[in-house]
Design an enzyme around this catalytic site. Structure first.
Site, PDB file in Angstrom:
ATOM      1  N   SER A  69       0.844  -1.196   0.000  1.00  0.00           N
ATOM      2  CA  SER A  69       0.000   0.000   0.000  1.00  0.00           C
ATOM      3  C   SER A  69       0.873   1.238   0.000  1.00  0.00           C
ATOM      4  CB  SER A  69      -0.893   0.008   1.249  1.00  0.00           C
ATOM      5  OG  SER A  69      -1.547   1.254   1.409  1.00  0.00           O
TER       6      SER A  69
ATOM      7  N   TYR B   7      -2.124  -0.945  10.377  1.00  0.00           N
ATOM      8  CA  TYR B   7      -2.262  -1.351   8.978  1.00  0.00           C
ATOM      9  C   TYR B   7      -1.031  -0.944   8.165  1.00  0.00           C
ATOM     10  CZ  TYR B   7      -4.232  -1.334   4.203  1.00  0.00           C
ATOM     11  OH  TYR B   7      -4.458  -1.531   2.853  1.00  0.00           O
TER      12      TYR B   7
END
Length: 266
Positions: free
Chosen positions: A158, A171
Protein backbone atom coordinates in the site's frame (compact mmCIF):
# COMPACT_ATOMS: atom_id res chain seq x y z
CA UNK A 1 -22.15 1.60 -0.95
CA UNK A 2 -23.73 4.67 -2.54
CA UNK A 3 -21.15 4.70 -5.35
CA UNK A 4 -20.54 1.15 -6.47
CA UNK A 5 -16.89 0.22 -7.17
CA UNK A 6 -15.95 -0.56 -10.78
CA UNK A 7 -14.38 -4.03 -10.93
CA UNK A 8 -14.20 -4.07 -14.72
CA UNK A 9 -17.51 -5.82 -15.24
CA UNK A 10 -18.22 -3.79 -18.39
CA UNK A 11 -14.74 -2.66 -19.35
CA UNK A 12 -12.02 -5.27 -18.81
CA UNK A 13 -11.10 -7.24 -21.93
CA UNK A 14 -8.80 -10.23 -21.70
CA UNK A 15 -6.07 -11.15 -24.18
CA UNK A 16 -5.20 -14.70 -23.15
CA UNK A 17 -2.23 -13.66 -21.04
CA UNK A 18 -2.99 -16.24 -18.33
CA UNK A 19 -4.41 -19.08 -20.43
CA UNK A 20 -4.54 -22.34 -18.46
CA UNK A 21 -3.08 -20.85 -15.27
CA UNK A 22 -4.31 -21.65 -11.76
CA UNK A 23 -4.56 -18.63 -9.48
CA UNK A 24 -5.17 -18.55 -5.73
CA UNK A 25 -6.49 -15.14 -4.65
CA UNK A 26 -7.18 -14.25 -1.02
CA UNK A 27 -9.88 -11.70 -0.26
CA UNK A 28 -11.37 -12.37 -3.68
CA UNK A 29 -14.94 -11.58 -2.76
CA UNK A 30 -14.93 -7.80 -3.29
CA UNK A 31 -12.89 -4.72 -4.05
CA UNK A 32 -9.44 -5.22 -5.55
CA UNK A 33 -9.70 -8.97 -4.99
CA UNK A 34 -12.85 -9.22 -7.10
CA UNK A 35 -11.34 -7.06 -9.83
CA UNK A 36 -8.23 -9.27 -9.90
CA UNK A 37 -10.31 -12.46 -10.02
CA UNK A 38 -12.40 -11.08 -12.88
CA UNK A 39 -9.36 -9.90 -14.84
CA UNK A 40 -7.53 -13.20 -14.31
CA UNK A 41 -10.58 -15.16 -15.49
CA UNK A 42 -10.94 -13.05 -18.62
CA UNK A 43 -7.23 -13.62 -19.25
CA UNK A 44 -7.84 -17.40 -19.14
CA UNK A 45 -7.06 -18.45 -15.55
CA UNK A 46 -9.02 -20.73 -13.25
CA UNK A 47 -9.54 -19.36 -9.75
CA UNK A 48 -9.54 -20.38 -6.12
CA UNK A 49 -10.61 -17.54 -3.84
CA UNK A 50 -11.00 -17.25 -0.09
CA UNK A 51 -13.01 -14.85 2.02
CA UNK A 52 -14.70 -14.62 5.41
CA UNK A 53 -17.93 -16.57 5.83
CA UNK A 54 -19.79 -13.31 6.45
CA UNK A 55 -18.92 -12.24 2.89
CA UNK A 56 -20.53 -15.25 1.17
CA UNK A 57 -22.98 -13.12 -0.84
CA UNK A 58 -20.15 -11.01 -2.25
CA UNK A 59 -18.14 -14.14 -3.06
CA UNK A 60 -21.06 -15.54 -5.05
CA UNK A 61 -21.11 -12.38 -7.16
CA UNK A 62 -17.40 -12.84 -7.91
CA UNK A 63 -18.03 -16.49 -8.74
CA UNK A 64 -20.70 -15.53 -11.24
CA UNK A 65 -18.35 -13.13 -13.01
CA UNK A 66 -15.62 -15.77 -13.25
CA UNK A 67 -18.01 -18.41 -14.58
CA UNK A 68 -19.45 -15.96 -17.10
CA UNK A 69 -15.89 -15.62 -18.40
CA UNK A 70 -15.85 -19.38 -19.00
CA UNK A 71 -13.46 -20.29 -16.19
CA UNK A 72 -13.83 -22.39 -13.05
CA UNK A 73 -13.77 -21.04 -9.52
CA UNK A 74 -13.51 -22.70 -6.11
CA UNK A 75 -14.93 -20.78 -3.16
CA UNK A 76 -13.23 -21.26 0.22
CA UNK A 77 -14.78 -19.41 3.18
CA UNK A 78 -12.09 -19.34 5.85
CA UNK A 79 -10.23 -17.30 8.47
CA UNK A 80 -6.64 -16.70 7.38
CA UNK A 81 -5.52 -15.66 10.86
CA UNK A 82 -5.33 -19.40 11.67
CA UNK A 83 -2.30 -21.19 10.21
CA UNK A 84 -4.07 -24.50 9.59
CA UNK A 85 -6.76 -22.74 7.56
CA UNK A 86 -4.06 -21.40 5.26
CA UNK A 87 -2.62 -24.89 4.89
CA UNK A 88 -6.05 -26.35 4.14
CA UNK A 89 -6.64 -23.79 1.39
CA UNK A 90 -3.33 -24.53 -0.29
CA UNK A 91 -3.94 -28.27 0.03
CA UNK A 92 -7.38 -27.92 -1.55
CA UNK A 93 -6.02 -25.90 -4.46
CA UNK A 94 -3.33 -28.51 -5.14
CA UNK A 95 -5.81 -31.39 -4.77
CA UNK A 96 -8.13 -29.84 -7.37
CA UNK A 97 -5.57 -28.42 -9.80
CA UNK A 98 -2.25 -30.12 -9.08
CA UNK A 99 -0.31 -26.87 -8.75
CA UNK A 100 -0.45 -23.13 -8.06
CA UNK A 101 0.73 -20.85 -10.88
CA UNK A 102 -0.19 -17.52 -9.31
CA UNK A 103 -0.60 -16.66 -5.63
CA UNK A 104 -2.17 -13.30 -4.81
CA UNK A 105 -2.05 -12.31 -1.14
CA UNK A 106 -4.70 -9.62 -1.12
CA UNK A 107 -6.84 -10.21 1.99
CA UNK A 108 -6.39 -7.45 4.54
CA UNK A 109 -7.83 -6.04 7.73
CA UNK A 110 -7.82 -2.40 8.77
CA UNK A 111 -9.73 -0.31 11.27
CA UNK A 112 -9.02 3.39 11.34
CA UNK A 113 -8.59 4.89 14.80
CA UNK A 114 -8.72 8.71 14.73
CA UNK A 115 -7.04 8.76 18.15
CA UNK A 116 -3.99 6.96 16.78
CA UNK A 117 -1.97 4.57 18.90
CA UNK A 118 -3.90 5.40 22.08
CA UNK A 119 -7.05 3.86 20.57
CA UNK A 120 -5.49 0.76 18.98
CA UNK A 121 -6.09 -2.21 21.23
CA UNK A 122 -3.83 -5.24 21.46
CA UNK A 123 -6.66 -7.30 19.98
CA UNK A 124 -6.91 -5.03 16.93
CA UNK A 125 -3.14 -4.92 16.49
CA UNK A 126 -2.94 -8.71 16.67
CA UNK A 127 -5.76 -9.24 14.18
CA UNK A 128 -4.19 -6.79 11.73
CA UNK A 129 -0.80 -8.47 11.98
CA UNK A 130 -2.18 -11.99 11.61
CA UNK A 131 -4.46 -11.14 8.67
CA UNK A 132 -2.03 -8.99 6.71
CA UNK A 133 1.43 -10.31 7.59
CA UNK A 134 1.15 -13.78 9.11
CA UNK A 135 -1.22 -15.07 6.44
CA UNK A 136 1.06 -13.74 3.70
CA UNK A 137 4.02 -15.53 5.30
CA UNK A 138 2.11 -18.80 5.76
CA UNK A 139 0.62 -18.86 2.27
CA UNK A 140 3.92 -18.07 0.55
CA UNK A 141 5.74 -20.75 2.56
CA UNK A 142 3.05 -23.36 1.95
CA UNK A 143 2.47 -22.55 -1.74
CA UNK A 144 6.07 -22.39 -2.96
CA UNK A 145 6.61 -26.18 -3.00
CA UNK A 146 3.65 -26.44 -5.41
CA UNK A 147 4.65 -23.62 -7.75
CA UNK A 148 6.45 -24.61 -10.97
CA UNK A 149 9.12 -22.49 -12.62
CA UNK A 150 7.54 -19.46 -14.23
CA UNK A 151 5.02 -18.99 -11.42
CA UNK A 152 4.33 -15.70 -9.70
CA UNK A 153 3.59 -14.50 -6.16
CA UNK A 154 1.98 -11.06 -5.84
CA UNK A 155 1.60 -9.50 -2.40
CA UNK A 156 -0.57 -6.44 -1.82
CA UNK A 157 1.26 -3.60 -0.08
CA UNK A 158 0.00 0.00 0.00
CA UNK A 159 0.98 3.63 -0.31
CA UNK A 160 0.57 3.50 3.48
CA UNK A 161 3.88 1.60 3.61
CA UNK A 162 5.80 4.79 2.86
CA UNK A 163 3.25 7.54 3.63
CA UNK A 164 1.52 6.21 6.76
CA UNK A 165 -1.55 7.80 8.32
CA UNK A 166 -1.50 7.93 12.14
CA UNK A 167 -5.02 6.53 12.34
CA UNK A 168 -3.91 3.49 10.31
CA UNK A 169 -0.68 2.89 12.24
CA UNK A 170 -1.08 -0.89 12.57
CA UNK A 171 -2.26 -1.35 8.98
CA UNK A 172 0.57 0.80 7.60
CA UNK A 173 3.09 -1.19 9.62
CA UNK A 174 1.94 -4.44 8.03
CA UNK A 175 2.05 -2.96 4.53
CA UNK A 176 5.64 -1.80 5.01
CA UNK A 177 6.45 -5.29 6.28
CA UNK A 178 4.88 -6.83 3.18
CA UNK A 179 7.05 -4.69 0.91
CA UNK A 180 10.23 -5.78 2.70
CA UNK A 181 9.07 -9.39 2.89
CA UNK A 182 8.46 -9.34 -0.86
CA UNK A 183 11.95 -8.11 -1.66
CA UNK A 184 13.58 -10.66 0.65
CA UNK A 185 11.54 -13.61 -0.60
CA UNK A 186 12.24 -12.68 -4.22
CA UNK A 187 15.92 -13.54 -3.73
CA UNK A 188 15.31 -17.09 -2.50
CA UNK A 189 12.31 -17.88 -4.71
CA UNK A 190 14.27 -16.96 -7.83
CA UNK A 191 16.31 -20.15 -7.46
CA UNK A 192 13.19 -22.18 -8.31
CA UNK A 193 12.08 -19.82 -11.06
CA UNK A 194 9.30 -18.12 -9.07
CA UNK A 195 8.98 -14.35 -9.20
CA UNK A 196 7.78 -12.42 -6.12
CA UNK A 197 6.44 -8.88 -6.49
CA UNK A 198 4.05 -6.50 -4.80
CA UNK A 199 1.38 -4.03 -5.88
CA UNK A 200 1.04 -0.91 -3.73
CA UNK A 201 -2.38 0.67 -4.31
CA UNK A 202 -3.16 4.20 -3.29
CA UNK A 203 -6.63 5.26 -2.11
CA UNK A 204 -8.99 2.87 -3.89
CA UNK A 205 -12.78 2.87 -3.65
CA UNK A 206 -13.66 -0.48 -2.08
CA UNK A 207 -16.12 -1.74 0.58
CA UNK A 208 -13.20 -1.81 3.04
CA UNK A 209 -13.11 1.99 2.96
CA UNK A 210 -16.76 2.42 3.81
CA UNK A 211 -16.73 -0.33 6.45
CA UNK A 212 -13.60 0.66 8.38
CA UNK A 213 -13.21 4.44 8.15
CA UNK A 214 -15.15 7.22 9.88
CA UNK A 215 -17.36 9.40 7.70
CA UNK A 216 -14.98 12.37 7.84
CA UNK A 217 -12.24 10.23 6.26
CA UNK A 218 -14.56 8.82 3.59
CA UNK A 219 -15.62 12.30 2.48
CA UNK A 220 -13.04 13.54 0.03
CA UNK A 221 -11.32 10.14 -0.04
CA UNK A 222 -8.54 10.22 -2.64
CA UNK A 223 -8.66 13.97 -3.23
CA UNK A 224 -5.11 14.27 -1.83
CA UNK A 225 -3.67 12.49 -4.88
CA UNK A 226 -2.23 14.41 -7.84
CA UNK A 227 -5.12 12.98 -9.90
CA UNK A 228 -7.57 14.34 -7.34
CA UNK A 229 -9.66 11.20 -6.88
CA UNK A 230 -9.68 7.66 -5.55
CA UNK A 231 -8.89 4.83 -7.90
CA UNK A 232 -11.30 2.09 -8.90
CA UNK A 233 -10.50 -1.61 -8.35
CA UNK A 234 -10.32 -2.25 -12.11
CA UNK A 235 -7.59 0.40 -12.37
CA UNK A 236 -5.46 -1.62 -9.96
CA UNK A 237 -6.18 -5.08 -11.42
CA UNK A 238 -4.06 -4.52 -14.51
CA UNK A 239 -0.92 -4.32 -12.38
CA UNK A 240 -1.66 -7.79 -11.00
CA UNK A 241 -2.22 -9.16 -14.51
CA UNK A 242 1.12 -7.72 -15.63
CA UNK A 243 3.01 -9.24 -12.69
CA UNK A 244 1.28 -12.61 -13.17
CA UNK A 245 1.99 -12.80 -16.89
CA UNK A 246 5.05 -13.47 -19.05
CA UNK A 247 5.19 -9.76 -19.81
CA UNK A 248 6.99 -9.32 -16.47
CA UNK A 249 9.30 -12.32 -16.88
CA UNK A 250 12.36 -10.29 -15.84
CA UNK A 251 10.68 -8.47 -12.94
CA UNK A 252 11.03 -9.69 -9.35
CA UNK A 253 11.39 -8.04 -5.95
CA UNK A 254 9.49 -5.01 -7.27
CA UNK A 255 6.87 -2.87 -5.56
CA UNK A 256 4.61 -1.48 -8.27
CA UNK A 257 2.76 1.68 -7.23
CA UNK A 258 -0.79 2.31 -8.48
CA UNK A 259 -1.55 5.43 -6.47
CA UNK A 260 -2.83 8.22 -8.68
CA UNK A 261 0.56 9.88 -8.39
CA UNK A 262 1.28 9.58 -4.67
CA UNK A 263 4.94 8.57 -4.20
CA UNK A 264 5.90 5.13 -2.92
CA UNK A 265 9.48 4.89 -1.71
CA UNK A 266 11.23 1.93 -3.33
Amino acid sequence: MEEQPDHGEDSYRGHGRLDGKVALVTGGDSGIGRAVALAFAREGADLVICYLESDEDDAQVTAGLVRDAGRTITLVPTDLTIEENCRAMVDRTVAEHGRIDVLVNNAAYQLAQPGGIADITTEQFDRTMRTNLYATFWLCKMSLPHMPAGSSIINTSSVQASSPSPELLDYATTKAGIATFTRALAWSAASQGVRVNSVAPGPTWTPLVRATMPEEMVEGFGENTPMGRAGQPVEVAGAFVYLASKESAYVTGEVLAVTGGLPVIA
